[in-house]
Write a protein that holds these residues in place. Structure first.
Motif, PDB file in Angstrom:
ATOM      1  N   VAL A 354       0.851  -1.207   0.000  1.00  0.00           N
ATOM      2  CA  VAL A 354       0.000   0.000   0.000  1.00  0.00           C
ATOM      3  C   VAL A 354       0.877   1.245   0.000  1.00  0.00           C
ATOM      4  O   VAL A 354       0.633   2.213  -0.745  1.00  0.00           O
ATOM      5  CB  VAL A 354      -0.958  -0.004   1.209  1.00  0.00           C
ATOM      6  CG1 VAL A 354      -1.712   1.335   1.295  1.00  0.00           C
ATOM      7  CG2 VAL A 354      -1.947  -1.159   1.111  1.00  0.00           C
ATOM      8  N   ASP A 355       1.940   1.216   0.841  1.00  0.00           N
ATOM      9  CA  ASP A 355       2.867   2.357   0.883  1.00  0.00           C
ATOM     10  C   ASP A 355       3.578   2.536  -0.460  1.00  0.00           C
ATOM     11  O   ASP A 355       3.756   3.666  -0.935  1.00  0.00           O
ATOM     12  CB  ASP A 355       3.908   2.142   1.982  1.00  0.00           C
ATOM     13  CG  ASP A 355       3.315   2.227   3.385  1.00  0.00           C
ATOM     14  OD1 ASP A 355       2.157   2.676   3.507  1.00  0.00           O
ATOM     15  OD2 ASP A 355       4.008   1.820   4.343  1.00  0.00           O
ATOM     16  N   ILE A 356       4.005   1.418  -1.059  1.00  0.00           N
ATOM     17  CA  ILE A 356       4.693   1.477  -2.349  1.00  0.00           C
ATOM     18  C   ILE A 356       3.781   2.124  -3.396  1.00  0.00           C
ATOM     19  O   ILE A 356       4.198   2.992  -4.178  1.00  0.00           O
ATOM     20  CB  ILE A 356       5.120   0.066  -2.813  1.00  0.00           C
ATOM     21  CG1 ILE A 356       6.278  -0.460  -1.951  1.00  0.00           C
ATOM     22  CG2 ILE A 356       5.502   0.046  -4.295  1.00  0.00           C
ATOM     23  CD1 ILE A 356       7.600   0.218  -2.182  1.00  0.00           C
ATOM     24  N   LEU A 357       2.534   1.702  -3.406  1.00  0.00           N
ATOM     25  CA  LEU A 357       1.598   2.201  -4.414  1.00  0.00           C
ATOM     26  C   LEU A 357       1.265   3.686  -4.224  1.00  0.00           C
ATOM     27  O   LEU A 357       1.028   4.404  -5.199  1.00  0.00           O
ATOM     28  CB  LEU A 357       0.331   1.353  -4.404  1.00  0.00           C
ATOM     29  CG  LEU A 357       0.538  -0.033  -5.041  1.00  0.00           C
ATOM     30  CD1 LEU A 357      -0.558  -0.997  -4.633  1.00  0.00           C
ATOM     31  CD2 LEU A 357       0.598   0.087  -6.555  1.00  0.00           C
ATOM     32  N   LYS A 358       1.274   4.157  -2.977  1.00  0.00           N
ATOM     33  CA  LYS A 358       1.067   5.591  -2.736  1.00  0.00           C
ATOM     34  C   LYS A 358       2.179   6.395  -3.385  1.00  0.00           C
ATOM     35  O   LYS A 358       1.936   7.440  -4.016  1.00  0.00           O
ATOM     36  CB  LYS A 358       1.027   5.872  -1.237  1.00  0.00           C
ATOM     37  CG  LYS A 358      -0.271   5.460  -0.554  1.00  0.00           C
ATOM     38  CD  LYS A 358      -0.204   5.760   0.946  1.00  0.00           C
ATOM     39  CE  LYS A 358      -1.470   5.314   1.662  1.00  0.00           C
ATOM     40  NZ  LYS A 358      -1.383   5.546   3.127  1.00  0.00           N
ATOM     41  N   LEU A 359       3.403   5.904  -3.248  1.00  0.00           N
ATOM     42  CA  LEU A 359       4.546   6.599  -3.840  1.00  0.00           C
ATOM     43  C   LEU A 359       4.518   6.500  -5.359  1.00  0.00           C
ATOM     44  O   LEU A 359       4.812   7.467  -6.069  1.00  0.00           O
ATOM     45  CB  LEU A 359       5.846   6.005  -3.290  1.00  0.00           C
ATOM     46  CG  LEU A 359       6.121   6.285  -1.801  1.00  0.00           C
ATOM     47  CD1 LEU A 359       7.228   5.379  -1.282  1.00  0.00           C
ATOM     48  CD2 LEU A 359       6.503   7.744  -1.603  1.00  0.00           C
ATOM     49  N   LEU A 360       4.178   5.310  -5.888  1.00  0.00           N
ATOM     50  CA  LEU A 360       4.140   5.156  -7.340  1.00  0.00           C
ATOM     51  C   LEU A 360       3.066   6.035  -7.967  1.00  0.00           C
ATOM     52  O   LEU A 360       3.245   6.578  -9.064  1.00  0.00           O
ATOM     53  CB  LEU A 360       3.861   3.689  -7.695  1.00  0.00           C
ATOM     54  CG  LEU A 360       5.073   2.745  -7.744  1.00  0.00           C
ATOM     55  CD1 LEU A 360       4.632   1.307  -7.984  1.00  0.00           C
ATOM     56  CD2 LEU A 360       6.048   3.177  -8.849  1.00  0.00           C
ATOM     57  N   LYS A 361       1.952   6.166  -7.271  1.00  0.00           N
ATOM     58  CA  LYS A 361       0.837   6.958  -7.804  1.00  0.00           C
ATOM     59  C   LYS A 361       1.255   8.405  -8.037  1.00  0.00           C
ATOM     60  O   LYS A 361       0.797   9.062  -8.990  1.00  0.00           O
ATOM     61  CB  LYS A 361      -0.343   6.886  -6.840  1.00  0.00           C
ATOM     62  CG  LYS A 361      -1.620   7.505  -7.362  1.00  0.00           C
ATOM     63  CD  LYS A 361      -2.763   7.288  -6.383  1.00  0.00           C
ATOM     64  CE  LYS A 361      -4.049   7.895  -6.913  1.00  0.00           C
ATOM     65  NZ  LYS A 361      -5.185   7.674  -5.986  1.00  0.00           N
ATOM     66  N   GLU A 362       2.153   8.884  -7.165  1.00  0.00           N
ATOM     67  CA  GLU A 362       2.628  10.262  -7.324  1.00  0.00           C
ATOM     68  C   GLU A 362       3.520  10.406  -8.551  1.00  0.00           C
ATOM     69  O   GLU A 362       3.612  11.475  -9.148  1.00  0.00           O
ATOM     70  CB  GLU A 362       3.408  10.689  -6.076  1.00  0.00           C
ATOM     71  CG  GLU A 362       2.543  10.772  -4.817  1.00  0.00           C
ATOM     72  CD  GLU A 362       3.381  11.067  -3.579  1.00  0.00           C
ATOM     73  OE1 GLU A 362       4.605  11.302  -3.750  1.00  0.00           O
ATOM     74  OE2 GLU A 362       2.829  11.066  -2.463  1.00  0.00           O
ATOM     75  N   LYS A 363       4.197   9.314  -8.916  1.00  0.00           N
ATOM     76  CA  LYS A 363       5.144   9.374 -10.038  1.00  0.00           C
ATOM     77  C   LYS A 363       4.516   8.924 -11.352  1.00  0.00           C
ATOM     78  O   LYS A 363       4.912   9.383 -12.431  1.00  0.00           O
ATOM     79  CB  LYS A 363       6.362   8.496  -9.716  1.00  0.00           C
ATOM     80  CG  LYS A 363       7.099   8.935  -8.450  1.00  0.00           C
ATOM     81  CD  LYS A 363       8.248   8.006  -8.125  1.00  0.00           C
ATOM     82  CE  LYS A 363       8.939   8.403  -6.817  1.00  0.00           C
ATOM     83  NZ  LYS A 363       9.525   9.757  -6.861  1.00  0.00           N
ATOM     84  N   VAL A 364       3.539   7.981 -11.259  1.00  0.00           N
ATOM     85  CA  VAL A 364       2.880   7.465 -12.461  1.00  0.00           C
ATOM     86  C   VAL A 364       1.387   7.398 -12.180  1.00  0.00           C
ATOM     87  O   VAL A 364       0.916   6.488 -11.496  1.00  0.00           O
ATOM     88  CB  VAL A 364       3.394   6.057 -12.850  1.00  0.00           C
ATOM     89  CG1 VAL A 364       2.854   5.671 -14.219  1.00  0.00           C
ATOM     90  CG2 VAL A 364       4.905   5.986 -12.831  1.00  0.00           C
TER      91      VAL A 364
END
Length: 501
Positions: A354-364
């Motif tokens: 979930v944490d990984i996806l929060k960060l990825l969402k900001e970039k992609v």
């Protein structure tokens, strides 16, 4: 695969009046049972001749191969797989009796039966066949096979010694091979043969022992094995007295030897030109070694937290092997230290997907993504630390169209079919592309955007093993890289993936 005992066997031809009980191969009955399984009746099988159908039905019911409704029973299913029916015959026959010595144990059994007599001059004598071993297949006439159950000699016999014959007893496949053909051994002789092979290996080999239950060898020491055999997990070819081992799998059941094997396995990978961080070495061990059957199940849990160290190579390899690697290890330690970049994009602070996806969402942004390609080497590895299913479930919530690109070559990893099935059920397609692994060492997340451009993230470990399942500690990180870094030797990783879409 085979463990074969090569024996010179004496053969005696015995002509006499016998009463024989044996199982005779009845392929015709097996075909009829298969016909009934397809929904047909016995009546239709015999053109509705009531007398023939009634007689055959009674025989099959009496033998419990079908019930009264022409339905094949479990016993009938077994008969289809091994179609032998007990019969008793009385008459004058020629039996070929083989005698073989397994150490101190003498074994006698029938290898052939003929219903015709020879023209050779023979000696008349009394022959007692009460000590022969039964339950073995034998050659019956020209093309038939029987399984001997009982031999009762009813008269004096006319006997003749035949030339000795080379017979191969294969204790893995449970067969013996003669000039008349290859036949199954009965359990009594198979047990004696296994016991004999165990004793021969025990008395002549110090670096492994034979596991007769699993038909494998258990390694005590790596020193005397060929390097190629250690890599492949088998004893490829070895003769010990009259016992021959061919492609016999081995196993390791002690933690000490398992750790030595871990360093040896990485030694071969490094010698072959590969390069790894220590974390990546741990991944190779967990996914390429621990997932397979080389390491016995009884010690796998003890090795789940095993980690490589630079000092470990010197302690666990021979001086010769370590000296070959010492310079390469020093260079790797210096050049592959990625600690400095772990915090550069924030991913190392994540504790779960979930944490990984929060960060990825900001970039992609998910709204801009057409497809996500997960380029992995151990996506489906049978490994207790593999959390790929949970990973994909989380990613699917944000990026709906996911494709796994499996760059692991066939046989490199022992894959878990249940993981593959669960991921497939999520609607995730898999591309198998082992050629990628020869050019691209790392793992990647490649986002194909709707405007047909791409964003690429390097993953420093398998995405399905990014977090320790027990502690949530991150074992790797992600960082965005320019697409020019996934072009090697004039080949684009992206183009290689798209070729299979």
């Amino acid at each position: 695969m085979g463990i074969r005992i090569n024996k010179q066997v004496s053969i005696q031809s015995i002509e006499s009046r016998f009463e024989l009980t044996f199982k005779r191969e009845r392929v015709d009955i097996a075909k009829l049972l298969k016909y009934l399984k397809q929904g047909h009746s016995i009546d239709s099988a015999f053109n509705y001749s009531k007398s023939i159908a009634s007689s055959i039905r009674k025989m099959l019911v009496d033998e419990r191969l079908i019930d009264t409704q022409d339905v094949v029973t479990p016993a009938g299913e077994e008969f289809i797989n091994y179609p032998f029916k007990v019969e008793t015959e009385r008459g004058i026959y020629n039996l070929y009796l083989a005698t073989v010595q397994f150490g101190l144990e003498k074994v006698m059994f029938v290898i052939r039966m003929e219903r015709k007599l020879s023209n050779d001059e023979r000696t008349q004598e009394s022959v007692n066949l009460g000590e022969i071993y039964v339950a073995n297949e034998f050659s019956l006439g020209q093309n038939e096979v029987g399984v001997m159950e009982k031999v009762d000699n009813r008269s004096k016999s006319f006997c003749m010694a035949m030339p000795n014959e080379s017979v191969v007893f294969d204790i893995v496949n449970g067969t013996y091979e003669t000039s008349f053909g290859t036949f199954k051994m009965g359990e009594p002789i198979l047990h004696i043969a296994k016991k004999y092979a165990t004793k021969v290996i025990e008395e002549n080999v110090s670096y492994f022992e034979y596991n007769s239950k699993e038909n494998s060898v258990v390694i005590k020491s790596l020193d005397d094995f060929k390097e190629e055999d250690l890599v492949n997990g088998v004893v490829s070819k070895l003769t010990v007295s009259d016992v021959e081992l061919v492609n016999v799998p081995f196993e390791i059941n002690t933690v000490t030897v398992a750790k030595q094997y871990a360093y040896f396995y990485l030694y071969t990978k490094l010698e072959d030109g590969n390069y790894y961080t220590l974390d990546e070495m741990n991944e190779v061990f967990q996914n390429e070694v621990l997932s397979k059957n080389v390491i016995d199940e009884s010690i796998k849990d003890s090795l789940l937290d095993f980690s490589f160290s630079m000092d470990g190579f010197e302690k666990n390899l021979s001086a010769e092997k370590y000296n070959k690697l010492s310079y390469r290890l020093k260079v790797m330690k210096t050049l592959l230290n990625i600690e400095a970049i772990k915090d550069s994009q924030g991913f190392s602070s994540a504790k779960n997907y979930v944490d990984i996806l929060k960060l990825l969402k900001e970039k992609v942004s998910p709204a801009e993504v057409d497809s996500l390609y997960m380029v992995m080497g151990y996506a489906f590895a049978r490994n207790k630390k593999n959390n790929m299913v949970d990973c994909v479930k989380n990613f699917k919530q944000q990026y709906s169209n996911i494709v796994i690109v499996n760059k692991s070559g066939e046989g490199k990893v022992n894959e878990d079919q249940s993981i593959k099935d669960e991921i497939s059920a999520l609607g995730v397609h898999t591309i198998n592309k082992s050629s990628i692994d020869t050019l691209f060492h790392d793992r990647y997340l490649i986002f194909e955007l709707k405007d047909k451009t791409y964003k690429t993230f390097l993953v420093t470990c398998e995405i399905g093993s990014l977090f320790n399942i027990e502690t949530n500690e991150t074992k790797g990180t992600l960082f965005e890289i320019p697409n020019t870094e996934v072009v090697k030797n004039g080949k684009s990783l992206i183009n290689m993936i798209k070729e299979d879409r």
